[in-house]
Motif scaffolding. Structure first.
Motif, short mmCIF file in Angstrom:
data_model
loop_
_atom_site.label_atom_id
_atom_site.label_comp_id
_atom_site.label_asym_id
_atom_site.label_seq_id
_atom_site.Cartn_x
_atom_site.Cartn_y
_atom_site.Cartn_z
N ALA A 57 -28.62 49.65 24.09
CA ALA A 57 -26.96 50.31 24.04
C ALA A 57 -26.35 49.72 25.10
CB ALA A 57 -27.13 51.77 23.94
N PHE A 58 -26.81 49.72 26.24
CA PHE A 58 -26.17 49.08 27.33
C PHE A 58 -25.89 47.66 26.99
CE2 PHE A 58 -25.95 46.53 31.21
CZ PHE A 58 -25.01 47.15 32.13
N MET A 62 -21.74 46.10 26.73
CA MET A 62 -21.33 45.08 27.54
C MET A 62 -20.96 43.72 26.71
SD MET A 62 -21.41 46.06 30.68
CE MET A 62 -20.97 44.50 31.43
N ILE A 63 -21.69 43.41 25.33
CA ILE A 63 -21.11 42.63 24.50
C ILE A 63 -19.91 42.67 24.37
CG2 ILE A 63 -21.40 41.65 22.39
CD1 ILE A 63 -24.62 41.53 22.89
N ALA A 64 -19.63 44.03 23.73
CA ALA A 64 -18.31 44.44 23.36
C ALA A 64 -17.10 44.27 24.38
CB ALA A 64 -18.34 45.90 22.64
N LEU A 65 -17.60 44.69 25.56
CA LEU A 65 -16.58 44.73 26.47
C LEU A 65 -16.22 43.14 26.95
CD1 LEU A 65 -14.93 46.20 29.00
CD2 LEU A 65 -17.09 45.75 30.39
N VAL A 66 -17.19 42.47 27.07
CA VAL A 66 -16.75 40.88 27.36
C VAL A 66 -16.21 40.20 26.00
CG1 VAL A 66 -18.07 38.73 27.66
CG2 VAL A 66 -18.73 40.70 28.92
N SER A 67 -16.52 40.55 25.10
CA SER A 67 -15.70 40.01 23.82
C SER A 67 -14.37 40.48 23.73
CB SER A 67 -16.32 40.64 22.42
OG SER A 67 -17.84 40.01 22.47
N LEU A 68 -14.09 41.73 23.96
CA LEU A 68 -12.63 42.21 24.22
C LEU A 68 -11.84 41.34 25.17
CD1 LEU A 68 -13.09 46.08 23.30
CD2 LEU A 68 -12.28 44.39 21.64
N LEU A 69 -12.33 41.33 26.58
CA LEU A 69 -11.79 40.76 27.45
C LEU A 69 -11.57 39.24 27.03
CD1 LEU A 69 -13.57 42.13 30.65
CD2 LEU A 69 -11.16 42.43 29.92
#
Length: 87
Positions: A57-58, A62-69
């Protein structure tokens, strides 16, 4: 260079003299490794499954956060370097 015993590799006794480090033989090393491994507390299957899903889950967050950034900063850079088209 430092004169610290950790750097120079030796121990001082009470008289201030140095003794070279004694090397551990392979049999003693093996016995020490086995003794340390007996002290290890291994997780149960339930704990392992729980830890796996927490880490999964973590990583997904983190993948979603970095992808959005990456997407947002990429669009921003594209807008900055291509110029505005509404003139």
């Amino acid at each position: 260079m430092s004169d610290a015993p950790a750097v120079r590799g030796g121990h001082k006794d009470s008289s201030g003299g140095k003794h070279p480090e004694k090397r551990t033989g392979p049999v003693t090393f093996y016995r020490q490794v086995v003794a340390e491994l007996r002290k290890v507390v291994y997780p149960t299957r339930d704990q392992l499954v729980t830890y796996f899903f927490v880490v999964l889950a973590f990583v997904l967050v983190m993948i979603a956060l970095v992808s959005l950034l990456d997407l947002g900063l990429g669009k921003l850079a594209f807008e900055v370097f291509t110029g505005a088209d509404d003139i």
